[in-house]
Design a protein around this motif. Structure first.
Motif, PDB file in Angstrom:
ATOM      1  N   LEU A  50       0.800  -1.228   0.000  1.00 11.75           N
ATOM      2  CA  LEU A  50       0.000   0.000   0.000  1.00 11.75           C
ATOM      3  C   LEU A  50       0.835   1.280   0.000  1.00 11.75           C
ATOM      4  CD1 LEU A  50      -2.784  -1.201   2.455  1.00 11.75           C
ATOM      5  CD2 LEU A  50      -2.968  -0.925  -0.018  1.00 11.75           C
ATOM      6  N   CYS A  51       2.091   1.194   0.385  1.00 16.17           N
ATOM      7  CA  CYS A  51       2.898   2.418   0.470  1.00 16.17           C
ATOM      8  C   CYS A  51       3.873   2.553  -0.694  1.00 16.17           C
ATOM      9  CB  CYS A  51       3.658   2.460   1.788  1.00 16.17           C
ATOM     10  SG  CYS A  51       2.559   2.486   3.211  1.00 16.17           S
ATOM     11  N   THR A  53       2.826   2.381  -4.039  1.00 22.05           N
ATOM     12  CA  THR A  53       2.122   2.630  -5.301  1.00 22.05           C
ATOM     13  C   THR A  53       2.505   3.983  -5.899  1.00 22.05           C
ATOM     14  OG1 THR A  53       0.243   3.240  -3.913  1.00 22.05           O
ATOM     15  CG2 THR A  53       0.123   1.118  -4.991  1.00 22.05           C
ATOM     16  N   CYS A  54       2.845   4.948  -5.075  1.00 19.68           N
ATOM     17  CA  CYS A  54       3.173   6.282  -5.609  1.00 19.68           C
ATOM     18  C   CYS A  54       4.660   6.571  -5.584  1.00 19.68           C
ATOM     19  CB  CYS A  54       2.470   7.361  -4.801  1.00 19.68           C
ATOM     20  SG  CYS A  54       0.689   7.211  -4.795  1.00 19.68           S
ATOM     21  N   TYR A  59      11.259   6.182   0.779  1.00 21.80           N
ATOM     22  CA  TYR A  59      10.670   7.287   1.529  1.00 21.80           C
ATOM     23  C   TYR A  59      10.488   6.898   2.989  1.00 21.80           C
ATOM     24  CZ  TYR A  59       9.629  10.315  -2.458  1.00 21.80           C
ATOM     25  OH  TYR A  59       9.729  11.148  -3.533  1.00 21.80           O
ATOM     26  N   ILE A  60      10.259   5.628   3.227  1.00 20.62           N
ATOM     27  CA  ILE A  60      10.094   5.151   4.606  1.00 20.62           C
ATOM     28  C   ILE A  60      11.466   4.933   5.243  1.00 20.62           C
ATOM     29  CG2 ILE A  60       9.365   3.152   5.998  1.00 20.62           C
ATOM     30  CD1 ILE A  60       7.001   2.874   3.995  1.00 20.62           C
ATOM     31  N   GLN A  63      13.666   7.912   6.519  1.00 23.57           N
ATOM     32  CA  GLN A  63      13.247   8.740   7.647  1.00 23.57           C
ATOM     33  C   GLN A  63      14.075   8.408   8.893  1.00 23.57           C
ATOM     34  OE1 GLN A  63      10.851  11.160   7.257  1.00 23.57           O
ATOM     35  NE2 GLN A  63      10.984  10.476   5.143  1.00 23.57           N
ATOM     36  N   VAL A  75       1.160   8.771   7.784  1.00 21.56           N
ATOM     37  CA  VAL A  75       0.220   7.858   7.116  1.00 21.56           C
ATOM     38  C   VAL A  75      -1.093   8.587   6.830  1.00 21.56           C
ATOM     39  CG1 VAL A  75      -1.117   5.718   7.385  1.00 21.56           C
ATOM     40  CG2 VAL A  75       1.301   5.766   8.015  1.00 21.56           C
ATOM     41  N   LYS A  77      -1.465  11.748   6.355  1.00 18.82           N
ATOM     42  CA  LYS A  77      -1.206  12.707   5.271  1.00 18.82           C
ATOM     43  C   LYS A  77      -1.265  11.994   3.912  1.00 18.82           C
ATOM     44  CE  LYS A  77       2.813  15.186   3.545  1.00 18.82           C
ATOM     45  NZ  LYS A  77       4.189  15.615   3.896  1.00 18.82           N
ATOM     46  N   MET A  78      -0.682  10.784   3.852  1.00 19.13           N
ATOM     47  CA  MET A  78      -0.705  10.032   2.591  1.00 19.13           C
ATOM     48  C   MET A  78      -2.153   9.748   2.174  1.00 19.13           C
ATOM     49  SD  MET A  78       2.345   9.993   1.798  1.00 19.13           S
ATOM     50  CE  MET A  78       3.282  11.058   2.877  1.00 19.13           C
ATOM     51  N   GLY A  83      -4.165  11.157  -1.144  1.00 18.57           N
ATOM     52  CA  GLY A  83      -5.231  10.338  -1.714  1.00 18.57           C
ATOM     53  C   GLY A  83      -4.944   8.850  -1.752  1.00 18.57           C
ATOM     54  N   ILE A  86      -6.253   3.721   1.363  1.00 15.68           N
ATOM     55  CA  ILE A  86      -5.942   2.813   2.475  1.00 15.68           C
ATOM     56  C   ILE A  86      -7.037   2.952   3.523  1.00 15.68           C
ATOM     57  CG2 ILE A  86      -4.239   2.280   4.284  1.00 15.68           C
ATOM     58  CD1 ILE A  86      -2.088   3.552   2.448  1.00 15.68           C
ATOM     59  N   ILE A  94      -0.402  -0.499   9.463  1.00 16.79           N
ATOM     60  CA  ILE A  94       0.815   0.095   8.892  1.00 16.79           C
ATOM     61  C   ILE A  94       1.504   0.997   9.924  1.00 16.79           C
ATOM     62  CG2 ILE A  94       1.669   1.719   7.145  1.00 16.79           C
ATOM     63  CD1 ILE A  94      -0.527   0.531   5.252  1.00 16.79           C
TER      64      ILE A  94
HETATM   65  C1  HEC Z   1      -1.394   8.339  -3.413  1.00 18.23           C
HETATM   66  C2  HEC Z   1       0.032   8.357  -3.509  1.00 18.23           C
HETATM   67  C3  HEC Z   1       0.815   7.986  -2.253  1.00 18.23           C
HETATM   68  C4  HEC Z   1       0.724   6.833  -1.507  1.00 18.23           C
HETATM   69  C5  HEC Z   1      -0.157   5.616  -1.752  1.00 18.23           C
HETATM   70  C6  HEC Z   1       1.664   6.970  -0.436  1.00 18.23           C
HETATM   71  N1  HEC Z   1       2.349   8.153  -0.544  1.00 18.23           N
HETATM   72 FE1  HEC Z   1       3.861   8.788   0.634  1.00 18.23          FE
HETATM   73  N2  HEC Z   1       4.083  10.445  -0.495  1.00 18.23           N
HETATM   74  C7  HEC Z   1       3.312  10.771  -1.593  1.00 18.23           C
HETATM   75  C8  HEC Z   1       3.784  12.027  -2.151  1.00 18.23           C
HETATM   76  C9  HEC Z   1       3.220  12.727  -3.378  1.00 18.23           C
HETATM   77  C10 HEC Z   1       4.869  12.421  -1.348  1.00 18.23           C
HETATM   78  C11 HEC Z   1       5.733  13.672  -1.481  1.00 18.23           C
HETATM   79  C12 HEC Z   1       5.139  14.712  -0.572  1.00 18.23           C
HETATM   80  C13 HEC Z   1       5.896  15.983  -0.558  1.00 18.23           C
HETATM   81  O1  HEC Z   1       6.869  16.126  -1.276  1.00 18.23           O
HETATM   82  O2  HEC Z   1       5.455  16.856   0.203  1.00 18.23           O
HETATM   83  C14 HEC Z   1       5.026  11.416  -0.308  1.00 18.23           C
HETATM   84  C15 HEC Z   1       6.000  11.455   0.672  1.00 18.23           C
HETATM   85  C16 HEC Z   1       6.169  10.517   1.676  1.00 18.23           C
HETATM   86  C17 HEC Z   1       7.163  10.584   2.720  1.00 18.23           C
HETATM   87  C18 HEC Z   1       8.203  11.694   2.894  1.00 18.23           C
HETATM   88  C19 HEC Z   1       7.878  12.584   4.056  1.00 18.23           C
HETATM   89  C20 HEC Z   1       6.642  13.394   3.848  1.00 18.23           C
HETATM   90  O3  HEC Z   1       5.855  13.473   4.814  1.00 18.23           O
HETATM   91  O4  HEC Z   1       6.440  13.965   2.751  1.00 18.23           O
HETATM   92  C21 HEC Z   1       6.976   9.490   3.514  1.00 18.23           C
HETATM   93  C22 HEC Z   1       7.750   9.107   4.771  1.00 18.23           C
HETATM   94  C23 HEC Z   1       5.893   8.724   2.933  1.00 18.23           C
HETATM   95  N3  HEC Z   1       5.431   9.380   1.813  1.00 18.23           N
HETATM   96  C24 HEC Z   1       5.410   7.562   3.475  1.00 18.23           C
HETATM   97  C25 HEC Z   1       4.337   6.859   2.963  1.00 18.23           C
HETATM   98  C26 HEC Z   1       3.750   5.703   3.610  1.00 18.23           C
HETATM   99  C27 HEC Z   1       4.209   5.117   4.932  1.00 18.23           C
HETATM  100  C28 HEC Z   1       2.745   5.262   2.801  1.00 18.23           C
HETATM  101  C29 HEC Z   1       1.790   4.127   3.066  1.00 18.23           C
HETATM  102  C30 HEC Z   1       0.900   4.332   4.186  1.00 18.23           C
HETATM  103  C31 HEC Z   1       2.693   6.168   1.636  1.00 18.23           C
HETATM  104  N4  HEC Z   1       3.671   7.118   1.781  1.00 18.23           N
HETATM  105  C32 HEC Z   1       1.831   6.042   0.583  1.00 18.23           C
HETATM  106  C33 HEC Z   1       2.288  10.021  -2.126  1.00 18.23           C
HETATM  107  C34 HEC Z   1       1.861   8.807  -1.651  1.00 18.23           C
END
Ligand code: HEC
Length: 110
Positions: A50-51, A53-54, A59-60, A63, A75, A77-78, A83, A86, A94
């Motif tokens: 789930l984390c 796909t984008c 990214y995890i 940190q 989580v 925020k994602m 969008g 999840i 998660i």
């Molecule tokens: C729908 C698309 C999408 C999914 C699915 C997604 N992310 Fe992200 N994530 C993003 C985007 C876009 C950014 C870049 C945000 C930015 O630059 O501010 C990001 C950035 C991050 C970051 C960098 C720190 C931050 O807060 O920007 C982390 C850590 C992260 N994601 C963790 C996760 C985790 C854990 C999951 C699963 C629960 C997840 N992402 C699922 C789109 C997604």
């Protein structure tokens, strides 16, 4: 303008296009396939599915060790801002996994 001059202009244009030069050559590059493995633990598969796909799971792993409140905020925020599709149940699993494997039990410190 003479008839010959009129004919020369399009001929020069065609010649110019045909010799467009090596800078127009299309090259292909092979990108390496980078696949980040997460640490073993309950919730790993869900998190990987789930984390990623984008963006990369990097990214995890990039940190610092975050407290549960911060993983919860990330989580959420994602889901709410980015969008991510999840559901609440999966989000809790998660968050639990991330806090256990990439978190710190000590709230105030990293
Ligand atoms: C729908 C698309 C999408 C999914 C699915 C997604 N992310 Fe992200 N994530 C993003 C985007 C876009 C950014 C870049 C945000 C930015 O630059 O501010 C990001 C950035 C991050 C970051 C960098 C720190 C931050 O807060 O920007 C982390 C850590 C992260 N994601 C963790 C996760 C985790 C854990 C999951 C699963 C629960 C997840 N992402 C699922 C789109 C997604």
């Amino acid at each position: 303008m003479k008839k010959r001059t009129l004919l020369t202009i399009p001929l020069l244009l065609i010649a110019g296009l045909a010799s467009a030069g090596p800078q127009d050559t299309v090259h292909s590059i092979a990108l390496p396939t980078i696949r980040t493995e997460l640490k073993a633990g309950e919730g790993k598969e869900k998190t990987e599915t789930l984390c990623a796909t984008c963006h990369s799971l990097d990214y995890i792993t990039m940190q610092p060790r975050l407290p549960v409140a911060q993983w919860t905020a990330t989580v959420n925020k994602m889901i709410k801002v980015m969008g991510a599709p999840i559901n609440e149940d999966d989000a809790q699993k998660i968050i639990g996994y991330l806090t256990m494997q990439y978190g710190t039990q000590n709230e105030g410190r990293r």
